[in-house]
Design a protein around this motif. Structure first.
Motif, PDB file in Angstrom:
ATOM      1  N   SER A  51     -30.524  28.964  -8.020  1.00  0.00           N
ATOM      2  CA  SER A  51     -29.806  30.242  -7.920  1.00  0.00           C
ATOM      3  C   SER A  51     -28.526  30.137  -7.092  1.00  0.00           C
ATOM      4  O   SER A  51     -27.635  30.984  -7.213  1.00  0.00           O
ATOM      5  CB  SER A  51     -30.723  31.324  -7.346  1.00  0.00           C
ATOM      6  N   LEU A  52     -28.406  29.087  -6.273  1.00  0.00           N
ATOM      7  CA  LEU A  52     -27.163  28.883  -5.524  1.00  0.00           C
ATOM      8  C   LEU A  52     -25.973  28.697  -6.467  1.00  0.00           C
ATOM      9  O   LEU A  52     -24.834  28.993  -6.113  1.00  0.00           O
ATOM     10  CB  LEU A  52     -27.276  27.661  -4.615  1.00  0.00           C
ATOM     11  N   THR A  57     -21.788  29.956 -12.248  1.00  0.00           N
ATOM     12  CA  THR A  57     -22.005  30.413 -13.631  1.00  0.00           C
ATOM     13  C   THR A  57     -21.260  31.722 -13.878  1.00  0.00           C
ATOM     14  O   THR A  57     -20.610  31.890 -14.915  1.00  0.00           O
ATOM     15  CB  THR A  57     -23.509  30.626 -13.901  1.00  0.00           C
ATOM     16  N   LEU A  58     -21.343  32.644 -12.929  1.00  0.00           N
ATOM     17  CA  LEU A  58     -20.730  33.961 -13.110  1.00  0.00           C
ATOM     18  C   LEU A  58     -19.204  33.901 -13.115  1.00  0.00           C
ATOM     19  O   LEU A  58     -18.553  34.856 -13.551  1.00  0.00           O
ATOM     20  CB  LEU A  58     -21.230  34.924 -12.033  1.00  0.00           C
ATOM     21  N   GLN A  59     -18.623  32.799 -12.640  1.00  0.00           N
ATOM     22  CA  GLN A  59     -17.174  32.629 -12.723  1.00  0.00           C
ATOM     23  C   GLN A  59     -16.712  32.591 -14.180  1.00  0.00           C
ATOM     24  O   GLN A  59     -15.576  32.916 -14.488  1.00  0.00           O
ATOM     25  CB  GLN A  59     -16.731  31.339 -12.018  1.00  0.00           C
ATOM     26  N   LEU A  74     -26.163  23.617 -15.016  1.00  0.00           N
ATOM     27  CA  LEU A  74     -25.051  23.539 -14.073  1.00  0.00           C
ATOM     28  C   LEU A  74     -25.510  23.051 -12.702  1.00  0.00           C
ATOM     29  O   LEU A  74     -24.791  22.320 -12.025  1.00  0.00           O
ATOM     30  CB  LEU A  74     -24.392  24.915 -13.957  1.00  0.00           C
ATOM     31  N   ALA A  75     -26.731  23.440 -12.308  1.00  0.00           N
ATOM     32  CA  ALA A  75     -27.256  23.038 -11.001  1.00  0.00           C
ATOM     33  C   ALA A  75     -27.469  21.526 -10.911  1.00  0.00           C
ATOM     34  O   ALA A  75     -27.477  20.967  -9.818  1.00  0.00           O
ATOM     35  CB  ALA A  75     -28.573  23.761 -10.714  1.00  0.00           C
ATOM     36  N   PHE A  76     -27.616  20.871 -12.049  1.00  0.00           N
ATOM     37  CA  PHE A  76     -27.714  19.408 -12.045  1.00  0.00           C
ATOM     38  C   PHE A  76     -26.339  18.772 -12.248  1.00  0.00           C
ATOM     39  O   PHE A  76     -25.946  17.864 -11.515  1.00  0.00           O
ATOM     40  CB  PHE A  76     -28.672  18.925 -13.149  1.00  0.00           C
ATOM     41  N   GLY A 112     -22.082  28.662   1.628  1.00  0.00           N
ATOM     42  CA  GLY A 112     -22.407  27.619   2.597  1.00  0.00           C
ATOM     43  C   GLY A 112     -23.565  26.762   2.132  1.00  0.00           C
ATOM     44  O   GLY A 112     -23.554  25.534   2.266  1.00  0.00           O
ATOM     45  N   LYS A 113     -24.600  27.398   1.576  1.00  0.00           N
ATOM     46  CA  LYS A 113     -25.742  26.644   1.054  1.00  0.00           C
ATOM     47  C   LYS A 113     -25.329  25.778  -0.131  1.00  0.00           C
ATOM     48  O   LYS A 113     -25.789  24.643  -0.280  1.00  0.00           O
ATOM     49  CB  LYS A 113     -26.862  27.593   0.654  1.00  0.00           C
TER      50      LYS A 113
END
Length: 192
Positions: A51-52, A57-59, A74-76, A112-113
């Motif tokens: 979810s970070l 994605t929302l961009q 995308l997270a990978f 930051g995360k």
């Protein structure tokens, strides 16, 4: 009399009815969204680390209801590409500190995360390449697995053709995954 309409995830319908009591007159489940149906909002539900990357994605816009959420891919892919391009142990440490500053000193905790995850990727690729602040060192990984010299921090211009071939392979995977998601989305909407 006042009439309100809205959307609620299916698993929250009973809780909503319990809170609203007799105010909830009708519940109409939504099956899927076709290209001819009106707008239905989507809710992105991903594990915590994935979810970070929802902000990234929302961009590119919110996936429509029923479409594939590209955030897990995308997270990978995003940290992989970031580490591949920006790999260095020193850079990873600097990004780690920057991520901590964002988390503890600013309101940008989620970013930051995300920076912390990217710092981990950068550090790992820096260890693999044998690079700390742009200076090459012999990675202990090279004694276990023989990596091509093009992956080391001290490569020469003769490795450019190999790196260009690798770029084509990575780009082909990236484009193919995008086309696969688009194909699934069109099939779900009945747009053959």
């Amino acid at each position: 009399s006042v009439r309100f309409e809205g959307f609620v995830p299916t698993k929250w319908v009973k809780a909503l009815q319990g809170l609203m009591g007799k105010s909830v007159v009708a519940v109409e489940p939504v099956k899927a969204q076709n290209k001819d149906e009106p707008y239905i909002p989507s809710l992105l539900v991903n594990p915590k680390v994935v979810s970070l990357f929802e902000s990234v994605t929302l961009q590119r816009g919110i996936p429509r209801y029923g479409e594939v959420d590209p955030t897990p891919i995308l997270a990978f892919v995003f940290p992989f590409f970031f580490g591949l391009m920006f790999g260095g142990i020193g850079h990873g440490i600097v990004l780690f500190v920057f991520g901590l500053v964002l988390i503890y000193k600013t309101p940008y905790v989620t970013w930051g995360k995300l920076v912390l995850v990217l710092s981990l990727s950068t550090t790992i690729f820096g260890f693999i390449r044998g690079s700390i602040f742009g200076f090459a060192f012999r990675s202990p990984l090279n004694s276990v697995v023989a990596l091509p010299p093009a992956f080391s921090a001290g490569f020469t211009l003769s490795y450019i053709p190999f790196l260009l071939e690798l770029t084509v392979v990575i780009g082909t995977f990236h484009r193919a995954s995008g086309y696969a998601i688009a194909f699934i989305n069109h099939e779900r909407m009945g747009d053959y």
